[in-house]
Design a protein around this motif. Structure first.
Motif, PDB file in Angstrom:
ATOM      1  N   ALA A  68       0.850  -1.191   0.000  1.00  0.00           N
ATOM      2  CA  ALA A  68       0.000   0.000   0.000  1.00  0.00           C
ATOM      3  C   ALA A  68       0.886   1.242   0.000  1.00  0.00           C
ATOM      4  CB  ALA A  68      -0.921   0.012   1.214  1.00  0.00           C
ATOM      5  N   ILE A  69       0.280   2.366  -0.325  1.00  0.00           N
ATOM      6  CA  ILE A  69       0.953   3.662  -0.217  1.00  0.00           C
ATOM      7  C   ILE A  69       0.184   4.505   0.792  1.00  0.00           C
ATOM      8  CG2 ILE A  69       1.517   5.817  -1.388  1.00  0.00           C
ATOM      9  CD1 ILE A  69       2.014   4.250  -3.913  1.00  0.00           C
ATOM     10  N   LEU A  70       0.895   5.002   1.792  1.00  0.00           N
ATOM     11  CA  LEU A  70       0.311   5.857   2.808  1.00  0.00           C
ATOM     12  C   LEU A  70       0.899   7.264   2.664  1.00  0.00           C
ATOM     13  CD1 LEU A  70       0.630   3.433   5.871  1.00  0.00           C
ATOM     14  CD2 LEU A  70      -1.311   3.672   4.309  1.00  0.00           C
ATOM     15  N   ARG A 117       3.864  16.543   0.649  1.00  0.00           N
ATOM     16  CA  ARG A 117       3.955  15.701   1.855  1.00  0.00           C
ATOM     17  C   ARG A 117       4.712  14.437   1.524  1.00  0.00           C
ATOM     18  NH1 ARG A 117      -2.416  13.949   2.541  1.00  0.00           N
ATOM     19  NH2 ARG A 117      -3.132  15.116   0.738  1.00  0.00           N
ATOM     20  N   LEU A 118       4.804  13.535   2.464  1.00  0.00           N
ATOM     21  CA  LEU A 118       5.521  12.285   2.251  1.00  0.00           C
ATOM     22  C   LEU A 118       4.544  11.197   1.836  1.00  0.00           C
ATOM     23  CD1 LEU A 118       7.949  12.312   5.309  1.00  0.00           C
ATOM     24  CD2 LEU A 118       8.460  12.937   2.938  1.00  0.00           C
ATOM     25  N   TYR A 119       4.926  10.424   0.823  1.00  0.00           N
ATOM     26  CA  TYR A 119       4.153   9.272   0.357  1.00  0.00           C
ATOM     27  C   TYR A 119       5.040   8.047   0.546  1.00  0.00           C
ATOM     28  CZ  TYR A 119       1.641  13.119  -1.801  1.00  0.00           C
ATOM     29  OH  TYR A 119       0.959  14.285  -2.017  1.00  0.00           O
ATOM     30  N   ILE A 120       4.616   7.183   1.419  1.00  0.00           N
ATOM     31  CA  ILE A 120       5.475   6.087   1.861  1.00  0.00           C
ATOM     32  C   ILE A 120       4.833   4.755   1.450  1.00  0.00           C
ATOM     33  CG2 ILE A 120       6.629   5.026   3.827  1.00  0.00           C
ATOM     34  CD1 ILE A 120       6.267   7.753   5.266  1.00  0.00           C
ATOM     35  N   ARG A 121       5.565   4.000   0.656  1.00  0.00           N
ATOM     36  CA  ARG A 121       5.091   2.687   0.221  1.00  0.00           C
ATOM     37  C   ARG A 121       5.465   1.654   1.279  1.00  0.00           C
ATOM     38  NH1 ARG A 121       6.448  -0.547  -5.397  1.00  0.00           N
ATOM     39  NH2 ARG A 121       4.357  -1.414  -5.711  1.00  0.00           N
ATOM     40  N   VAL A 122       4.486   0.855   1.687  1.00  0.00           N
ATOM     41  CA  VAL A 122       4.696  -0.129   2.746  1.00  0.00           C
ATOM     42  C   VAL A 122       4.189  -1.484   2.284  1.00  0.00           C
ATOM     43  CG1 VAL A 122       4.541   1.586   4.596  1.00  0.00           C
ATOM     44  CG2 VAL A 122       2.467   0.399   3.829  1.00  0.00           C
ATOM     45  N   GLU A 156       9.348  17.582  -9.780  1.00  0.00           N
ATOM     46  CA  GLU A 156       7.906  17.597  -9.952  1.00  0.00           C
ATOM     47  C   GLU A 156       7.254  16.996  -8.710  1.00  0.00           C
ATOM     48  OE1 GLU A 156       6.161  14.940 -12.828  1.00  0.00           O
ATOM     49  OE2 GLU A 156       8.000  13.744 -12.914  1.00  0.00           O
ATOM     50  N   PRO A 157       5.959  17.231  -8.480  1.00  0.00           N
ATOM     51  CA  PRO A 157       5.300  16.717  -7.280  1.00  0.00           C
ATOM     52  C   PRO A 157       5.491  15.200  -7.113  1.00  0.00           C
ATOM     53  CG  PRO A 157       3.876  18.284  -8.389  1.00  0.00           C
ATOM     54  CD  PRO A 157       5.058  18.077  -9.280  1.00  0.00           C
ATOM     55  N   THR A 158       5.745  14.785  -5.886  1.00  0.00           N
ATOM     56  CA  THR A 158       6.051  13.383  -5.605  1.00  0.00           C
ATOM     57  C   THR A 158       4.905  12.455  -5.991  1.00  0.00           C
ATOM     58  OG1 THR A 158       7.406  14.143  -3.754  1.00  0.00           O
ATOM     59  CG2 THR A 158       6.858  11.814  -3.814  1.00  0.00           C
ATOM     60  N   TRP A 159       3.672  12.855  -5.732  1.00  0.00           N
ATOM     61  CA  TRP A 159       2.525  11.988  -6.028  1.00  0.00           C
ATOM     62  C   TRP A 159       2.453  11.669  -7.520  1.00  0.00           C
ATOM     63  CZ3 TRP A 159      -0.633   8.832  -3.648  1.00  0.00           C
ATOM     64  CH2 TRP A 159      -1.816   8.433  -4.271  1.00  0.00           C
ATOM     65  N   LEU A 160       2.677  12.659  -8.365  1.00  0.00           N
ATOM     66  CA  LEU A 160       2.625  12.437  -9.810  1.00  0.00           C
ATOM     67  C   LEU A 160       3.766  11.530 -10.262  1.00  0.00           C
ATOM     68  CD1 LEU A 160       1.711  16.039 -11.079  1.00  0.00           C
ATOM     69  CD2 LEU A 160       0.194  14.093 -10.641  1.00  0.00           C
ATOM     70  N   ARG A 161       4.946  11.724  -9.708  1.00  0.00           N
ATOM     71  CA  ARG A 161       6.075  10.863 -10.060  1.00  0.00           C
ATOM     72  C   ARG A 161       5.812   9.424  -9.646  1.00  0.00           C
ATOM     73  NH1 ARG A 161      10.682  11.608  -7.401  1.00  0.00           N
ATOM     74  NH2 ARG A 161       9.969  13.174  -5.936  1.00  0.00           N
ATOM     75  N   MET A 162       5.232   9.242  -8.462  1.00  0.00           N
ATOM     76  CA  MET A 162       4.969   7.900  -7.964  1.00  0.00           C
ATOM     77  C   MET A 162       3.914   7.185  -8.810  1.00  0.00           C
ATOM     78  SD  MET A 162       3.960   6.783  -4.080  1.00  0.00           S
ATOM     79  CE  MET A 162       5.504   7.433  -3.471  1.00  0.00           C
TER      80      MET A 162
END
Length: 291
Positions: A68-70, A117-122, A156-162
């Motif tokens: 998941a990504i939180l 913000r931080l997007y952390i894959r777990v 670029e924004p982290t969410w879009l890159r992810m």
């Protein structure tokens, strides 16, 4: 040098590290800050919840083996002289929750993006489902002093890159280990289903062979003594032998019948179960008695 609680609080009050109104003083620890998870900007069960789109459940559940990504409630505004280190809090690490991310947050991260913000894959590598609520303090965030001048890097924004990176994955919610385990379980089940009828058929052949030999002995024993040539057996001994043979015939026939039935219908679960209550009751009793 790692910043202690009082130094972190000073920086937060100056507007460093996190944006105003996105952090809480209660999350400050001795020498770290406890990051809280948000209810949006998530990847749960293969479904993306973009920033601003809230998760449609009371709890965030991560099944064993799933990824998941939180995201964090805190919005970043890192100064040029600090670097952050992300870790998993012990309570969740003990449950098997593992971070699949880079642990470092660079200087100036988020300073040019107000909502970064931080997007952390777990991944859940435990045996039980992990249940999280928005606002839970899942990650720890340490602040380290940087010696020297860190250059400015535009990203670029982290969410879009992810999202762009994950779209090429066939299933972003399952780990490779889990897929291999599921494939092995399926192959094992197929092998068991293939071998079970063969084993049952072998048991059936053995039972039929024993039955044939037993019947042959029984017929010879039932013949007159002068034809059978067993004058050395008394009448009572012959009766006892007949009873033993009869019991052997009955037991062997039952084993052969059960093996043949299993060969023709190898799965009890595949049988059509009656819907009427009393029929279902006696149907189950019959299966328990049969096996």
């Amino acid at each position: 040098m790692i910043l202690a609680q009082d130094e972190i609080l000073k920086r937060l009050c100056k507007g460093d590290i996190f944006r105003e109104c996105t952090w809480q003083k209660a999350c400050l620890k001795e020498a770290s800050y406890a990051l809280r998870i948000a209810d949006d900007a998530l990847l749960i069960d293969g479904k993306f919840y973009d920033p601003g789109k809230k998760y449609d459940g009371d709890y965030i559940r991560i099944e064993p083996g799933k990824i998941a990504i939180l995201s964090t409630k805190e919005h970043l505004n890192m100064p040029k002289d600090l670097v952050g280190k992300i870790g998993m809090r012990l309570e969740y690490a003990q449950q098997g929750l593992t971070g699949l991310m880079g642990i470092q947050v660079d200087p100036r991260f988020g300073h040019d993006k107000p909502a970064e913000r931080l997007y952390i894959r777990v991944a859940n590598f435990g045996n039980e489902t992990i249940q999280l609520s928005p606002g839970d303090e899942v990650f720890t965030f340490e602040l380290h002093q940087v010696k020297g001048k860190a250059p400015k890097i535009k990203r670029e924004p982290t969410w879009l890159r992810m999202k762009d990176q994950l779209r090429y994955q066939s299933n972003a919610s399952w780990s490779y280990v889990t897929r291999v385990e599921n494939n092995l379980s399926g192959e094992t089940e197929n092998l068991r289903n293939y071998l079970q009828p063969l084993v049952m058929f072998g048991v059936f052949l053995v039972a039929v062979s024993i039955l044939g030999v037993t019947l042959s002995v029984f017929l010879q024993t039932a013949s007159p003594a002068e034809d059978f040539g067993s004058s050395w057996l008394t009448l009572d001994e012959r009766r006892l032998l007949l009873w033993v043979l009869l019991i052997g015939i009955a037991g062997t026939a039952w084993v052969g019948l059960a093996a043949g039935w299993r060969f023709l219908r190898p799965y009890r679960g595949g049988a059509q179960r009656p819907t009427t209550g009393w029929i279902r009751k006696y149907w189950r009793k019959f299966w328990y008695w049969l096996w």
